[in-house]
Design an enzyme around this catalytic site. Structure first.
Site, short mmCIF file in Angstrom:
data_model
loop_
_atom_site.label_atom_id
_atom_site.label_comp_id
_atom_site.label_asym_id
_atom_site.label_seq_id
_atom_site.Cartn_x
_atom_site.Cartn_y
_atom_site.Cartn_z
CG ASP A 29 34.01 40.96 37.85
OD1 ASP A 29 35.02 41.31 37.89
OD2 ASP A 29 32.89 40.72 38.43
CG ASN A 77 39.36 46.69 41.48
OD1 ASN A 77 39.17 47.39 40.99
ND2 ASN A 77 38.93 45.51 42.50
C1 IPE Z 1 33.95 45.58 39.77
O1 IPE Z 1 34.20 43.52 39.34
C2 IPE Z 1 34.48 46.55 39.83
C3 IPE Z 1 34.93 46.77 38.04
C4 IPE Z 1 35.06 46.51 36.93
C5 IPE Z 1 36.67 47.49 37.75
P1 IPE Z 1 35.19 43.28 40.72
O2 IPE Z 1 35.49 42.22 40.42
O3 IPE Z 1 35.98 44.26 41.63
O4 IPE Z 1 33.60 43.54 41.77
P2 IPE Z 1 33.60 42.34 43.67
O5 IPE Z 1 35.05 42.07 44.26
O6 IPE Z 1 33.44 41.02 41.91
O7 IPE Z 1 32.71 43.03 43.81
C1 IPE Z 2 36.88 42.83 35.69
O1 IPE Z 2 37.60 41.55 35.57
C2 IPE Z 2 38.62 44.03 35.83
C3 IPE Z 2 39.09 44.66 36.54
C4 IPE Z 2 38.36 45.17 38.41
C5 IPE Z 2 39.71 45.42 37.27
P1 IPE Z 2 38.77 40.93 37.60
O2 IPE Z 2 39.74 40.80 37.11
O3 IPE Z 2 38.07 41.46 38.40
O4 IPE Z 2 38.01 39.40 36.83
P2 IPE Z 2 37.38 38.46 37.92
O5 IPE Z 2 36.18 38.52 38.28
O6 IPE Z 2 38.71 38.74 38.62
O7 IPE Z 2 37.20 37.49 36.74
MG MG Z 3 35.92 40.48 39.23
#
Ligand code: IPE
Ligand code: IPE
Ligand code: MG
Length: 251
Positions: A29, A77
């Site tokens: 994340d 996502n």
């Molecule tokens: C979890 O991260 C999913 C992945 C790392 C693929 P998210 O960014 O989607 O999680 P939330 O929305 O902060 O819970």
């Molecule tokens: C994790 O990084 C990757 C995916 C969930 C695909 P994020 O895209 O969730 O990054 P933040 O949480 O918005 O910083």
């Molecule tokens: Mg995230």
């Protein structure tokens, strides 16, 4: 890093093999936040995130970790803007193509968990090619969670179990923890010993809900693009010092 032998990497880590996690799962994340902090578009964070994936996969393979599971895309996502999703699909396709030779050189076996629907055919084709090509490899199992959600996985499993019961090929009393586990996408895999999350959130975000019942959690404030081999070592060292009780008493 690339010329270091497995023995050197293991010595640097300085953790007995039997105290190491067999299976490490990672919620990667913070790509977007990392990019925003550098005044870059979010997709640059995802691009840099792929470099962290490469480092982490390579190091787990060197350390002879049995399984590494990476949360690449959750079933939730899809709520993101189409341009970001398109870029993530592009990165996935590129990764499958560009990493194929490294995966083969490192004897890594690739498996995918998650639902296939929604993933473009061209990406599925490249995923399937890598899975097929690496199927007989005997090193680290790299499990990629793509369009994965723990709840969706359980629903899919329960539906298939219900069909078996309806056909009378399974009796309700035969449904056990082991049987349910066999119907999950992760059938045959050990549960994660260590669950790493980057970017500081203290939540699971629908990842491996069934499988992480007794996983040790390790959260770092660092965003995924900043995650280095040293951070992985740090997590493994902390894990090795934990006392896993599984509901019993301290040893
Ligand atoms: C979890 O991260 C999913 C992945 C790392 C693929 P998210 O960014 O989607 O999680 P939330 O929305 O902060 O819970
Ligand atoms: C994790 O990084 C990757 C995916 C969930 C695909 P994020 O895209 O969730 O990054 P933040 O949480 O918005 O910083
Ligand atoms: Mg995230």
């Amino acid at each position: 890093m690339s010329d270091r032998s497995a023995a050197t990497a293991a010595a640097e880590l300085n953790v007995d093999v039997e105290r190491r996690p067999r299976h490490i799962a990672v919620i990667m994340d913070g790509n977007g936040r990392w990019a925003q902090r550098q005044s870059l578009p979010r997709i640059e964070g995802h691009r840099q995130g792929v470099a962290s994936v490469r480092r982490t996969v390579e190091e787990c393979s060197r350390l002879d970790i049995e399984q590494l599971t990476l949360y690449c895309l959750s079933s939730e996502n899809w709520k993101r803007p189409q341009t970001e999703l398109d870029f993530l699909m592009h990165l996935l396709e590129q990764y499958m193509i560009e990493e194929r030779s490294t995966i083969m050189d490192q004897d890594i076996r690739v498996r995918i968990i998650g639902r296939r629907d929604g993933i473009p055919d061209r990406v599925l084709r490249e995923m399937d090619k890598t899975i097929e090509l690496s199927a007989a490899n005997g090193g680290t199992l790299l499990c990629l969670a793509i369009n994965y959600g723990g709840r969706a996985e359980m629903i899919d499993a329960i539906r298939r179990i219900a069909c078996e019961v309806q056909k009378q090929s399974l009796k309700p009393e035969e449904i056990s923890e082991e049987l349910l586990a066999d119907y999950l996408d992760t059938a045959g895999m050990p549960d994660p010993d260590l669950l790493v999350r980057t970017a500081g959130e203290m939540r699971i975000s629908n990842f491996l809900l069934w499988q992480i019942s007794y996983s040790e959690l390790w959260v770092t404030e660092k965003c995924w693009p900043e995650f280095q081999v040293d951070d992985l070592h740090h997590a493994i060292r902390d894990y090795a010092a934990r006392d896993r009780r599984f509901g019993g008493l301290a040893k």
